[in-house]
Design a protein around this motif. Structure first.
Motif, PDB file in Angstrom:
ATOM      1  N   LEU A  20       3.893  -2.842  -1.193  1.00  7.65           N
ATOM      2  CA  LEU A  20       4.967  -2.048  -1.792  1.00  7.65           C
ATOM      3  C   LEU A  20       6.297  -2.146  -1.042  1.00  7.65           C
ATOM      4  N   PRO A  21       6.320  -2.013   0.294  1.00  9.26           N
ATOM      5  CA  PRO A  21       7.621  -2.109   0.966  1.00  9.26           C
ATOM      6  C   PRO A  21       8.324  -3.436   0.703  1.00  9.26           C
ATOM      7  N   ARG A  23       8.054  -5.245  -1.987  1.00  6.39           N
ATOM      8  CA  ARG A  23       8.493  -5.283  -3.385  1.00  6.39           C
ATOM      9  C   ARG A  23       9.851  -4.629  -3.576  1.00  6.39           C
ATOM     10  N   PHE A  24      10.137  -3.615  -2.763  1.00  5.74           N
ATOM     11  CA  PHE A  24      11.353  -2.839  -2.990  1.00  5.74           C
ATOM     12  C   PHE A  24      12.366  -2.933  -1.859  1.00  5.74           C
ATOM     13  N   ALA A  78      14.665   2.636  -2.134  1.00  4.40           N
ATOM     14  CA  ALA A  78      13.361   1.994  -1.973  1.00  4.40           C
ATOM     15  C   ALA A  78      12.251   3.026  -1.895  1.00  4.40           C
ATOM     16  N   MET A  82       9.087   3.364  -4.399  1.00  6.10           N
ATOM     17  CA  MET A  82       7.711   3.317  -3.907  1.00  6.10           C
ATOM     18  C   MET A  82       6.929   4.556  -4.339  1.00  6.10           C
ATOM     19  N   LYS A  83       7.598   5.694  -4.454  1.00  2.00           N
ATOM     20  CA  LYS A  83       6.907   6.896  -4.937  1.00  2.00           C
ATOM     21  C   LYS A  83       6.468   6.702  -6.380  1.00  2.00           C
ATOM     22  N   ALA A  85       5.885   3.836  -7.839  1.00  2.00           N
ATOM     23  CA  ALA A  85       4.814   2.841  -7.849  1.00  2.00           C
ATOM     24  C   ALA A  85       3.503   3.448  -7.345  1.00  2.00           C
ATOM     25  N   SER A  86       3.601   4.364  -6.400  1.00  4.75           N
ATOM     26  CA  SER A  86       2.399   5.037  -5.896  1.00  4.75           C
ATOM     27  C   SER A  86       1.719   5.836  -6.996  1.00  4.75           C
ATOM     28  N   LEU A 132       2.172   7.550   1.755  1.00  2.00           N
ATOM     29  CA  LEU A 132       1.620   6.246   1.391  1.00  2.00           C
ATOM     30  C   LEU A 132       1.080   5.618   2.658  1.00  2.00           C
TER      31      LEU A 132
END
Length: 206
Positions: A20-21, A23-24, A78, A82-83, A85-86, A132
Motif C-alpha cells: 500500500l505505501p 501504491r500511494f 497518501a 491508504m485508509k 484501500a484498507s 495498518l
C-alpha cells in the motif's frame, strides 16, 4: 443529524499491506494536523483522560475529547488513500479474522480509548482505531495490546464501566455491549499473529 459510527478490524494479506505505501507514495500534498491538535494531545496525555466527563450530562472535557478523537490526527493524501484501500481489504475478512462494532450516533473506538485511559490507549496501534500493520508489526504490537485488553477483575470492571458511561451519554445506543471492544480487537490481532497476516483497523461514520 443522525449517523452510525463503525469500527472494523480484520486480518488481511501481509503482501497487500506492504504494497500500500508504494501504491500511494506518488500522491502530492503536505502533512496537515487538525486545529489545536498539539494542545489537545498534551491535555489528553497529561491528565485530561481523568477529568470529570459526565455529570451525568457530557462535560466540556467529554466534548473536547470526542472532537479530538474524531479529528483524524496528522494526515496526508497518501494516508487518506491508504485508509480507503484498507477498508477495501477489510471487505474480504470474515469469521475469526474480522471484528465490527457499530453504534448509532456513537464512535466505538473512541469509547474504548476513553475506557482504557490515555496511558493504556497509547499501547494500541494507530490513531483511535485506524491502523495498518504488516505481519511483523502485528507480532510486535500484540503483547502491548494484550497488556491492556486481556484484563480481568477490578481493572476490567473499571474499563467496562467507563465504556458504558461513554456510550450511554455520547451515543444513541445505550445498550451497547462494552465487552466486545475488549475481546473483539484482541481476537483479530491474535488471529493475525498466529496466521502470519497483516491487520487493518478503520473507523468510519455513515
Amino acid at each position: 443529524m443522525s449517523f452510525t459510527g463503525v469500527w472494523a478490524i480484520g486480518a488481511v494479506p501481509d503482501a497487500e499491506v506492504a504494497a500500500l505505501p508504494r501504491r500511494f507514495a506518488h500522491l502530492e500534498g503536505e502533512w496537515t494536523t487538525p486545529p489545536g491538535y498539539a494542545d489537545d494531545l498534551t491535555w489528553w496525555l497529561s491528565g485530561g483522560d481523568r477529568e470529570p466527563y459526565f455529570t451525568p450530562e457530557p462535560t466540556p472535557a467529554a466534548l473536547r475529547f470526542a472532537a479530538f478523537a474524531r479529528s483524524g490526527g496528522p494526515s496526508a493524501p497518501a494516508v487518506t488513500a491508504m485508509k480507503e484501500a484498507s477498508m477495501d481489504l477489510l471487505r474480504t475478512a470474515e469469521g475469526s479474522a474480522a471484528f465490527v462494532a457499530a453504534a448509532r450516533k456513537g464512535d466505538p473506538a473512541t469509547a474504548l480509548c476513553y475506557g482504557l485511559g490515555a496511558e493504556a490507549a497509547a499501547r494500541l496501534p494507530g490513531w483511535f482505531g485506524d491502523f495498518l500493520l504488516t505481519a511483523a508489526e502485528v507480532r510486535a504490537v500484540l503483547p502491548h495490546a494484550e497488556s491492556v485488553l486481556a484484563v480481568h477483575g477490578p481493572r476490567r470492571t473499571e474499563i467496562l464501566t467507563r465504556i458504558d458511561a461513554w456510550m450511554s451519554a455520547m451515543s444513541d445506543d445505550p445498550g451497547f455491549d462494552a465487552r466486545t471492544l475488549l475481546d473483539g480487537p484482541l481476537r483479530v490481532l491474535r488471529y493475525a499473529a498466529a496466521g502470519g497476516t497483516g491487520a487493518a483497523g478503520v473507523t468510519e461514520s455513515y
